[in-house]
Enzyme design. Structure first.
Site, PDB file in Angstrom:
ATOM      1  N   HIS A 216      -2.020  -2.057  -0.921  1.00  0.00           N
ATOM      2  CA  HIS A 216      -2.772  -3.294  -0.709  1.00  0.00           C
ATOM      3  C   HIS A 216      -2.994  -4.070  -2.002  1.00  0.00           C
ATOM      4  O   HIS A 216      -3.093  -5.298  -1.977  1.00  0.00           O
ATOM      5  CB  HIS A 216      -4.115  -2.991  -0.039  1.00  0.00           C
TER       6      HIS A 216
ATOM      7  N   VAL B 295       0.466  -7.333  -3.276  1.00  0.00           N
ATOM      8  CA  VAL B 295       0.027  -8.728  -3.156  1.00  0.00           C
ATOM      9  C   VAL B 295       0.086  -9.404  -4.527  1.00  0.00           C
ATOM     10  O   VAL B 295      -0.856  -9.296  -5.324  1.00  0.00           O
ATOM     11  CB  VAL B 295      -1.387  -8.824  -2.568  1.00  0.00           C
TER      12      VAL B 295
ATOM     13  N   ASP C  90      -2.947  -5.597 -10.170  1.00  0.00           N
ATOM     14  CA  ASP C  90      -3.977  -5.938 -11.164  1.00  0.00           C
ATOM     15  C   ASP C  90      -5.405  -5.631 -10.711  1.00  0.00           C
ATOM     16  O   ASP C  90      -6.361  -6.158 -11.263  1.00  0.00           O
ATOM     17  CB  ASP C  90      -3.870  -7.415 -11.537  1.00  0.00           C
TER      18      ASP C  90
ATOM     19  N   GLU D 231     -10.698  -9.519  -1.138  1.00  0.00           N
ATOM     20  CA  GLU D 231      -9.551  -9.036  -0.370  1.00  0.00           C
ATOM     21  C   GLU D 231      -9.963  -7.898   0.563  1.00  0.00           C
ATOM     22  O   GLU D 231      -9.394  -7.721   1.641  1.00  0.00           O
ATOM     23  CB  GLU D 231      -8.458  -8.549  -1.324  1.00  0.00           C
TER      24      GLU D 231
ATOM     25  N   ASP E  66       4.247  14.964   3.920  1.00  0.00           N
ATOM     26  CA  ASP E  66       5.541  15.592   4.151  1.00  0.00           C
ATOM     27  C   ASP E  66       6.373  14.710   5.065  1.00  0.00           C
ATOM     28  O   ASP E  66       6.008  13.575   5.369  1.00  0.00           O
ATOM     29  CB  ASP E  66       5.374  17.007   4.734  1.00  0.00           C
TER      30      ASP E  66
END
Length: 323
Positions: free
Chosen positions: A76, A80, A84, A98, A248
């Site tokens: 996420h 985008v 940062d 966000e 897995d």
């Protein structure tokens, strides 16, 4: 339902699918000039990575689901525009976080990243970025879940603004076609993303998706009893009922047996562009780990802030005040 079950569990899909889709494609490009380096803090804070690793172990021991949260954070945030830590910023009077958008449905456990940040700050104040902490906690979370150790570069700096206004341009909706999903993430070097903003109910209502394995439907209906879910009261719905707390390749076996939760699971297992890789990963965990590690590396090197760009936040949830 208990608030502790407020997350629809799609972290495993989010990142294992990335691996299956970012492999052996002529259009795939890896980041080679991100400005990041291995062991960036070797002089300025030599204990940084050890502190993060130890905190991840402690937090995982107390709260098992933190590792999946950290994995989802990587997608996420880094998916985008830039890796940062903009994801971690709280809302302000001028800017929506966000974390509070529909595409971030179910994200949580951010307070534990603050716990890690505080531990690092005690050793090296103002040196290690929240962006690097986000990435390294995800890396060490992968190991805690039984996945491979992935040597990731560091040296990211923190952004100062939320990207909530452009989130939907980068994170696909759960109903996107595979073609849209593939194209959206091609720009960051991953041919097919592997993450959708999950709402499992679209395979159950108004009528059950005929492609679902009939034996799997009662379990899904029990977990998702309403066509319109309450985001604050949703049970865990694990995309891998066999080994849900282990990273897995069992996920790939499940979707080949039509036991996936998401619409995109069905597409992944049946689309001619992705099915060959799903089959390979279902057969070989080593193959899965190899390409999973490669995909995570690409994602975490997506357009980072480095050098004098951005800042090193004092707290991960708020930008520094500049007078």
């Amino acid at each position: 339902m208990a608030s502790s079950k407020a997350l629809i569990f799609f972290a495993l899909f989010s990142l294992t699918a990335i691996a299956s889709l970012a492999v052996e494609s002529p259009d795939s490009t890896e980041s080679t000039d991100s400005g990041l380096v291995h062991n960036f803090y070797k002089d300025s804070c030599p204990q940084a990575e050890d502190i993060i690793k130890e905190q991840v172990k402690l937090l995982y021991k107390r709260h098992k689901n933190t590792a999946f949260s950290w994995l989802r954070n990587i997608f996420h945030d880094c998916g985008v525009e830039s890796c940062d830590a903009s994801l971690l910023l709280d809302s302000t009077r001028r800017s929506l976080s966000e974390k509070e958008t529909d595409r971030s449905f179910g994200l949580r456990n951010f307070r534990y990243l603050e716990t890690i940040k505080e531990a690092v700050e005690r050793e090296c104040p103002g040196v290690v970025s929240c962006a690097d902490i986000l990435v390294l906690s995800g890396r060490d979370g992968i190991v805690a879940l039984g996945g491979p150790y992935i040597p990731l570069k560091t040296g990211r700096r923190d952004g100062r603004k939320s990207r909530a206004d452009v989130l939907e341009q980068y994170l696909p909706d759960h109903n996107e076609s595979m073609s849209v999903v593939l194209e959206r993430f091609k720009n960051i070097g991953i041919d097919t993303p592997g993450v959708v903003a999950l709402l499992v109910v679209h395979r159950l209502y108004p009528e059950v998706d005929s492609a679902l394995n009939p034996d799997h439907v009662p379990h899904m209906l029990k977990k998702c009893p309403d066509a319109i879910p309450d985001p604050k009261a949703v049970q865990y719905v694990r995309n891998d009922r066999g080994t849900p707390m282990i990273l897995d390749n069992n996920y790939y076996r499940n979707i080949l047996d039509n036991k996936g939760l998401l619409i995109v699971d069905h597409q992944l297992a049946n689309d001619k562009r992705t099915k060959p890789y799903v089959k390979k990963m279902a057969k070989s965990q080593d193959y899965f780990f190899k390409h999973f590690g490669r995909a995570i590396t690409i994602l975490t090197e997506n357009n980072p802030l480095t050098g004098n760009e951005g800042e090193i936040r004092k707290q991960c949830n708020v930008a520094n005040k500049h007078h």
